[in-house]
Every structure is written in C-alpha cells, then in structure tokens.
Design a protein around this motif. Structure first.
Motif, PDB file in Angstrom:
ATOM      1  N   LYS A   2       0.837  -1.199   0.000  1.00  0.00           N
ATOM      2  CA  LYS A   2       0.000   0.000   0.000  1.00  0.00           C
ATOM      3  C   LYS A   2       0.866   1.241   0.000  1.00  0.00           C
ATOM      4  O   LYS A   2       1.913   1.287   0.628  1.00  0.00           O
ATOM      5  CB  LYS A   2      -0.899   0.016   1.221  1.00  0.00           C
ATOM      6  CG  LYS A   2      -1.998  -0.998   1.182  1.00  0.00           C
ATOM      7  CD  LYS A   2      -2.933  -0.779   2.331  1.00  0.00           C
ATOM      8  CE  LYS A   2      -4.110  -1.727   2.216  1.00  0.00           C
ATOM      9  NZ  LYS A   2      -5.089  -1.496   3.246  1.00  0.00           N
ATOM     10  N   HIS A   3       0.428   2.258  -0.713  1.00  0.00           N
ATOM     11  CA  HIS A   3       1.072   3.567  -0.705  1.00  0.00           C
ATOM     12  C   HIS A   3       0.148   4.519   0.027  1.00  0.00           C
ATOM     13  O   HIS A   3      -1.058   4.480  -0.156  1.00  0.00           O
ATOM     14  CB  HIS A   3       1.315   4.066  -2.139  1.00  0.00           C
ATOM     15  CG  HIS A   3       2.265   3.196  -2.899  1.00  0.00           C
ATOM     16  ND1 HIS A   3       3.615   3.240  -2.720  1.00  0.00           N
ATOM     17  CD2 HIS A   3       2.036   2.248  -3.829  1.00  0.00           C
ATOM     18  CE1 HIS A   3       4.197   2.372  -3.515  1.00  0.00           C
ATOM     19  NE2 HIS A   3       3.260   1.744  -4.201  1.00  0.00           N
ATOM     20  N   TRP A   4       0.730   5.392   0.838  1.00  0.00           N
ATOM     21  CA  TRP A   4      -0.071   6.286   1.663  1.00  0.00           C
ATOM     22  C   TRP A   4       0.227   7.736   1.334  1.00  0.00           C
ATOM     23  O   TRP A   4       1.347   8.083   1.019  1.00  0.00           O
ATOM     24  CB  TRP A   4       0.237   6.054   3.146  1.00  0.00           C
ATOM     25  CG  TRP A   4      -0.108   4.676   3.613  1.00  0.00           C
ATOM     26  CD1 TRP A   4       0.672   3.573   3.510  1.00  0.00           C
ATOM     27  CD2 TRP A   4      -1.315   4.256   4.224  1.00  0.00           C
ATOM     28  NE1 TRP A   4       0.026   2.488   4.041  1.00  0.00           N
ATOM     29  CE2 TRP A   4      -1.201   2.886   4.485  1.00  0.00           C
ATOM     30  CE3 TRP A   4      -2.490   4.915   4.585  1.00  0.00           C
ATOM     31  CZ2 TRP A   4      -2.204   2.155   5.087  1.00  0.00           C
ATOM     32  CZ3 TRP A   4      -3.486   4.184   5.198  1.00  0.00           C
ATOM     33  CH2 TRP A   4      -3.342   2.820   5.432  1.00  0.00           C
ATOM     34  N   THR A   5      -0.770   8.547   1.378  1.00  0.00           N
ATOM     35  CA  THR A   5      -0.592   9.998   1.296  1.00  0.00           C
ATOM     36  C   THR A   5      -1.075  10.581   2.619  1.00  0.00           C
ATOM     37  O   THR A   5      -1.845   9.959   3.339  1.00  0.00           O
ATOM     38  CB  THR A   5      -1.407  10.621   0.144  1.00  0.00           C
ATOM     39  OG1 THR A   5      -2.785  10.345   0.351  1.00  0.00           O
ATOM     40  CG2 THR A   5      -0.957  10.103  -1.194  1.00  0.00           C
ATOM     41  N   ARG A   7      -2.567  14.117   4.650  1.00  0.00           N
ATOM     42  CA  ARG A   7      -3.061  15.483   4.621  1.00  0.00           C
ATOM     43  C   ARG A   7      -3.221  15.925   6.060  1.00  0.00           C
ATOM     44  O   ARG A   7      -3.750  15.192   6.893  1.00  0.00           O
ATOM     45  CB  ARG A   7      -4.355  15.619   3.834  1.00  0.00           C
ATOM     46  CG  ARG A   7      -5.487  14.847   4.375  1.00  0.00           C
ATOM     47  CD  ARG A   7      -6.704  14.909   3.477  1.00  0.00           C
ATOM     48  NE  ARG A   7      -7.547  13.798   3.907  1.00  0.00           N
ATOM     49  CZ  ARG A   7      -8.748  13.947   4.421  1.00  0.00           C
ATOM     50  NH1 ARG A   7      -9.292  15.128   4.482  1.00  0.00           N
ATOM     51  NH2 ARG A   7      -9.425  12.911   4.833  1.00  0.00           N
ATOM     52  N   TRP A 101      -3.989   9.601   7.229  1.00  0.00           N
ATOM     53  CA  TRP A 101      -3.212   8.847   6.248  1.00  0.00           C
ATOM     54  C   TRP A 101      -4.201   8.024   5.425  1.00  0.00           C
ATOM     55  O   TRP A 101      -4.981   7.250   5.967  1.00  0.00           O
ATOM     56  CB  TRP A 101      -2.222   7.925   6.960  1.00  0.00           C
ATOM     57  CG  TRP A 101      -1.194   8.651   7.755  1.00  0.00           C
ATOM     58  CD1 TRP A 101      -1.374   9.298   8.941  1.00  0.00           C
ATOM     59  CD2 TRP A 101       0.173   8.823   7.407  1.00  0.00           C
ATOM     60  NE1 TRP A 101      -0.202   9.850   9.362  1.00  0.00           N
ATOM     61  CE2 TRP A 101       0.775   9.579   8.447  1.00  0.00           C
ATOM     62  CE3 TRP A 101       0.969   8.412   6.342  1.00  0.00           C
ATOM     63  CZ2 TRP A 101       2.108   9.924   8.443  1.00  0.00           C
ATOM     64  CZ3 TRP A 101       2.308   8.759   6.353  1.00  0.00           C
ATOM     65  CH2 TRP A 101       2.866   9.507   7.381  1.00  0.00           C
ATOM     66  N   GLU A 102      -4.163   8.226   4.103  1.00  0.00           N
ATOM     67  CA  GLU A 102      -5.095   7.527   3.218  1.00  0.00           C
ATOM     68  C   GLU A 102      -4.336   6.658   2.235  1.00  0.00           C
ATOM     69  O   GLU A 102      -3.277   7.040   1.739  1.00  0.00           O
ATOM     70  CB  GLU A 102      -5.923   8.544   2.423  1.00  0.00           C
ATOM     71  CG  GLU A 102      -6.752   9.466   3.280  1.00  0.00           C
ATOM     72  CD  GLU A 102      -7.443  10.528   2.443  1.00  0.00           C
ATOM     73  OE1 GLU A 102      -6.828  11.027   1.477  1.00  0.00           O
ATOM     74  OE2 GLU A 102      -8.578  10.873   2.777  1.00  0.00           O
ATOM     75  N   SER A 103      -4.898   5.527   1.930  1.00  0.00           N
ATOM     76  CA  SER A 103      -4.302   4.644   0.945  1.00  0.00           C
ATOM     77  C   SER A 103      -4.566   5.190  -0.446  1.00  0.00           C
ATOM     78  O   SER A 103      -5.670   5.646  -0.750  1.00  0.00           O
ATOM     79  CB  SER A 103      -4.907   3.237   1.071  1.00  0.00           C
ATOM     80  OG  SER A 103      -4.461   2.433   0.013  1.00  0.00           O
ATOM     81  N   GLN A 104      -3.548   5.174  -1.304  1.00  0.00           N
ATOM     82  CA  GLN A 104      -3.731   5.638  -2.681  1.00  0.00           C
ATOM     83  C   GLN A 104      -4.414   4.586  -3.539  1.00  0.00           C
ATOM     84  O   GLN A 104      -4.856   4.867  -4.637  1.00  0.00           O
ATOM     85  CB  GLN A 104      -2.378   5.996  -3.312  1.00  0.00           C
ATOM     86  CG  GLN A 104      -1.779   7.262  -2.742  1.00  0.00           C
ATOM     87  CD  GLN A 104      -0.470   7.621  -3.417  1.00  0.00           C
ATOM     88  OE1 GLN A 104       0.228   6.777  -3.960  1.00  0.00           O
ATOM     89  NE2 GLN A 104      -0.128   8.892  -3.370  1.00  0.00           N
ATOM     90  N   GLU A 105      -4.493   3.379  -3.041  1.00  0.00           N
ATOM     91  CA  GLU A 105      -5.104   2.301  -3.821  1.00  0.00           C
ATOM     92  C   GLU A 105      -6.599   2.233  -3.625  1.00  0.00           C
ATOM     93  O   GLU A 105      -7.265   1.339  -4.153  1.00  0.00           O
ATOM     94  CB  GLU A 105      -4.467   0.963  -3.413  1.00  0.00           C
ATOM     95  CG  GLU A 105      -2.995   0.912  -3.739  1.00  0.00           C
ATOM     96  CD  GLU A 105      -2.354  -0.364  -3.222  1.00  0.00           C
ATOM     97  OE1 GLU A 105      -3.034  -1.163  -2.551  1.00  0.00           O
ATOM     98  OE2 GLU A 105      -1.172  -0.555  -3.499  1.00  0.00           O
ATOM     99  N   GLY A 106      -7.151   3.163  -2.861  1.00  0.00           N
ATOM    100  CA  GLY A 106      -8.582   3.160  -2.620  1.00  0.00           C
ATOM    101  C   GLY A 106      -8.942   2.191  -1.506  1.00  0.00           C
ATOM    102  O   GLY A 106      -8.100   1.669  -0.793  1.00  0.00           O
ATOM    103  N   GLU A 110      -7.605   3.852   5.853  1.00  0.00           N
ATOM    104  CA  GLU A 110      -7.421   5.200   6.364  1.00  0.00           C
ATOM    105  C   GLU A 110      -7.039   5.113   7.840  1.00  0.00           C
ATOM    106  O   GLU A 110      -7.587   4.306   8.577  1.00  0.00           O
ATOM    107  CB  GLU A 110      -8.702   6.017   6.212  1.00  0.00           C
ATOM    108  CG  GLU A 110      -8.559   7.449   6.679  1.00  0.00           C
ATOM    109  CD  GLU A 110      -9.791   8.284   6.370  1.00  0.00           C
ATOM    110  OE1 GLU A 110     -10.061   8.519   5.186  1.00  0.00           O
ATOM    111  OE2 GLU A 110     -10.462   8.690   7.334  1.00  0.00           O
TER     112      GLU A 110
END
Length: 179
Positions: A2-5, A7, A101-106, A110
């Motif tokens: 998983k990749h995380w972004t 905000r 923190w949210e997953s970029q893969e949908g 979170e």
C-alpha cells in the motif's frame, strides 16, 4: 504493497489580538528556505511608502511549529539584526495536529493520528509594544550589542582588538590527556 498519502488538518488562530491591519504573516515550514522568507519579509518591511504602490509595513509575524520552530526563531533574529529597532513579542504554545493517512489504492485504508507539537509565533514591530506583556523584548541598540560582546574586562580600550585575550594552542605543542 500500500502507498499512503498524508493530509494535515490544523487549526491555529493568531495569538496576538489587536494586530494592525495588513500585518505580514510569514508561515515558516520545515522545508522553507530562509533566504526566500527573508528576501520577501525584508523587502516588505523596508519598502518606502508610495514606492511600487505598496505601503511600508509596520509589523511582521513569523509562525512555525514542530521542526520549523528553530527556523522561525532564526528568521526573527536575522530581521532584528538587519533592521534594528524592532520590538518583539513571542508566544510559545502547543497545537493539536490531526494527520489523516489515506491509501492511494482506494478502499477503506485510512488511519488518523492526533499529535501535539510545539508552536512559536514571533511578532516584530517598528512601533512600541506593551512591555508588560509576557514574552516582550525591547529593541537592542548596536552599542548594547558591542558592550555585551566585549564584556567588562577592558577590551574596549584603545589598541586592543576583540578576542586578543583568547589564547590559541599551537598544533606543535603536546596535548595533555587526563587518565
């Protein structure tokens, strides 16, 4: 994998009530370049009224939190040294930061983290501020700075230069080690 972004959601009202209209607010971040911050702030504080269509500013607030606190202090100290005659009011506090923190893969990946970080706000003003306010520092005069550096040991006498009293050990002298 998983990749995380991330905000950040933060709430930080100005700790100086009753500021003059049009005060310059400089938000210092960890990645901010001091040269860029100072170039902009110095230009705004030093411009003459009427030149380039902008009025000269009387006050600037530098604000930073977390790892940007030291950079915020550095900016304020540089401006005080370059401009001189600035009154200072400093407020230190803690601020709550909520990181999501949210997953970029949908999907439902979170995670929310609540942190408390130190924050500093430094008001520099050409006009006098309330000296009874906690965190107030009066302007330093250039002569006071030199007297502080020279001390009271007579270095200001004619013919003596600062640091003449410091002995420098030569590389050829043997070094002593304590057992």
């Amino acid at each position: 994998m998983k990749h995380w972004t991330i905000r950040e959601v933060e709430d930080s009202p100005c700790p100086f009530p009753g500021l003059l209209p049009g005060v310059l607010e400089m938000r210092v971040k960890e990645g901010s370049k001091i040269r860029n911050l100072m170039g902009f702030a110095m230009a705004r504080m030093q411009c003459e009224a009427g030149s380039s269509g902008q009025a000269s500013l009387r006050q600037v607030v530098f604000t930073g939190s977390g790892r940007a606190v030291t950079k915020t202090i550095t900016c304020a100290e540089i401006m005080k040294r370059k401009m001189g005659g600035l009154h200072q009011l400093t407020k230190v506090r803690y601020k709550s930061v909520r990181e999501v923190w949210e997953s970029q893969e949908g999907g439902d990946g979170e995670m929310t983290v609540h942190r408390t970080v130190p924050s500093i706000s430094i008001l520099l003003s050409k006009d006098p501020l309330d000296p009874l306010e906690p965190g107030y520092q009066p302007p330093e005069t250039q002569t006071a700075l030199w007297e502080e550096r020279e001390g009271n040991d007579g270095l200001h006498q004619a013919g003596k230069r600062p640091f003449d009293h410091i002995a420098i050990q030569s590389e050829t002298q043997p070094k002593r080690f304590c057992p």
